[in-house]
Scaffold this motif. Structure first.
Motif, PDB file in Angstrom:
ATOM      1  N   TYR A 113      -5.745 148.147  23.551  1.00  0.00           N
ATOM      2  CA  TYR A 113      -4.766 148.162  22.461  1.00  0.00           C
ATOM      3  C   TYR A 113      -3.426 148.638  22.983  1.00  0.00           C
ATOM      4  O   TYR A 113      -3.314 149.142  24.113  1.00  0.00           O
ATOM      5  N   GLY A 114      -2.398 148.501  22.155  1.00  0.00           N
ATOM      6  CA  GLY A 114      -1.085 149.080  22.458  1.00  0.00           C
ATOM      7  C   GLY A 114      -0.250 148.260  23.427  1.00  0.00           C
ATOM      8  O   GLY A 114      -0.707 147.291  24.038  1.00  0.00           O
ATOM      9  N   GLU A 163       1.056 155.594  22.087  1.00  0.00           N
ATOM     10  CA  GLU A 163       0.248 154.482  21.569  1.00  0.00           C
ATOM     11  C   GLU A 163      -0.270 154.811  20.164  1.00  0.00           C
ATOM     12  O   GLU A 163      -0.295 153.935  19.282  1.00  0.00           O
ATOM     13  N   LEU A 164      -0.713 156.047  19.952  1.00  0.00           N
ATOM     14  CA  LEU A 164      -1.212 156.428  18.634  1.00  0.00           C
ATOM     15  C   LEU A 164      -0.111 156.343  17.582  1.00  0.00           C
ATOM     16  O   LEU A 164      -0.337 155.886  16.453  1.00  0.00           O
ATOM     17  N   ALA A 169       2.565 153.347  12.954  1.00  0.00           N
ATOM     18  CA  ALA A 169       3.708 152.545  12.525  1.00  0.00           C
ATOM     19  C   ALA A 169       3.280 151.145  12.089  1.00  0.00           C
ATOM     20  O   ALA A 169       3.942 150.521  11.262  1.00  0.00           O
ATOM     21  N   GLN A 170       2.160 150.671  12.637  1.00  0.00           N
ATOM     22  CA  GLN A 170       1.649 149.342  12.290  1.00  0.00           C
ATOM     23  C   GLN A 170       0.734 149.374  11.064  1.00  0.00           C
ATOM     24  O   GLN A 170       0.182 148.348  10.683  1.00  0.00           O
ATOM     25  N   GLY A 209       2.516 160.967  11.587  1.00  0.00           N
ATOM     26  CA  GLY A 209       1.308 160.656  10.843  1.00  0.00           C
ATOM     27  C   GLY A 209       0.020 160.651  11.641  1.00  0.00           C
ATOM     28  O   GLY A 209      -1.051 160.356  11.098  1.00  0.00           O
ATOM     29  N   VAL A 210       0.088 160.960  12.925  1.00  0.00           N
ATOM     30  CA  VAL A 210      -1.127 161.068  13.731  1.00  0.00           C
ATOM     31  C   VAL A 210      -1.877 162.343  13.337  1.00  0.00           C
ATOM     32  O   VAL A 210      -1.275 163.422  13.253  1.00  0.00           O
TER      33      VAL A 210
END
Length: 234
Positions: A113-114, A163-164, A169-170, A209-210
């Motif tokens: 991912y990322g 990445e987190l 954000a997505q 928001g992590v």
């Protein structure tokens, strides 16, 4: 998690070349273990104290034995094998030990991912709800009465935080999960004195928001498991 076959033990002589450690068995024989820990292992190696190791029957391995546990002079146990952290986290999620990570139908590990060519340790998914990306970190550094992460400057760890944040954000959910593999640690915080950039990124990630969680492992020569949450200081 049960250790099968059972772990054997010896006395630590020294760790060297990062991935090797010599120990002395009860009969005086010295053997070399593979040390599966890429960190500095600060405050995690005590020559003259007892260690426990697993043994592989794979004939292709150069070193058949793997360092698993270290006993501190005060009698605490430390999980040296950082590779166990992901398995402990997975077992805990599947057993319902981590309530914050329940309610998902599917669990996958090591998924790409990322934008920085990463692999997420655990990806939780369920139809009709955002995916949950869980990055697992093994926490073993005890200083005073606090646990810290990381124990060395970690550009890889900084990348994972970025990445987190991107996943949040997505529209996905992102969680940084500390697996505490030191029986003397009850709280966890970023090691500003070791990697200030990681501390700043961790604070940014939380603001973005992590979520940050920490769960402590019970460790013994017979097995290990996550049992209870630890307080995290941001």
């Amino acid at each position: 998690m049960q250790f099968a076959p059972p772990l054997e033990s010896g006395i630590l002589v020294r760790r060297y070349k990062r991935f090797l450690a010599d120990i002395r068995l009860a009969d005086g024989t010295e053997i070399t273990l593979h040390c599966p820990n890429t960190g500095s292992m600060k405050n995690c190696q005590f020559p003259g104290e007892r260690v426990w190791f697993s043994t592989s029957d794979n004939p292709k391995r150069k070193y058949a034995h793997t360092w698993e546990l270290m006993q501190t002079p005060s009698g605490e146990l430390i999980g040296i094998n950082t590779g166990r952290a992901n398995a402990l986290a997975t077992e805990a999620i599947e057993a319902g030990v981590i309530p914050e990570l329940q309610g998902y139908e599917r669990l996958r590990r090591e998924v790409k991912y990322g934008d920085e060519n990463s692999r997420i340790d655990i990806l939780l998914s369920n139809q009709g709800k955002p995916d949950c990306y869980v990055e697992v970190k093994s926490c073993t550094l005890l200083e005073g009465d606090r646990g810290y992460f990381p124990d060395a400057v970690t550009s890889r760890g900084q990348k994972h935080l970025r990445e987190l944040m991107q996943m949040v954000a997505q529209g996905h959910r992102a969680v940084l999960l500390f697996v505490v593999q030191h029986t003397g640690i009850d709280t966890v915080q970023a090691a500003t004195h070791i990697d200030p950039d990681y501390t700043l990124l961790m604070a940014q990630a939380v603001n973005a928001g992590v979520e940050v969680l920490a769960y402590k492992a019970i460790l013994s020569p017979s097995g290990a498991s996550l049992t209870e949450a630890c307080r995290v200081f941001i």
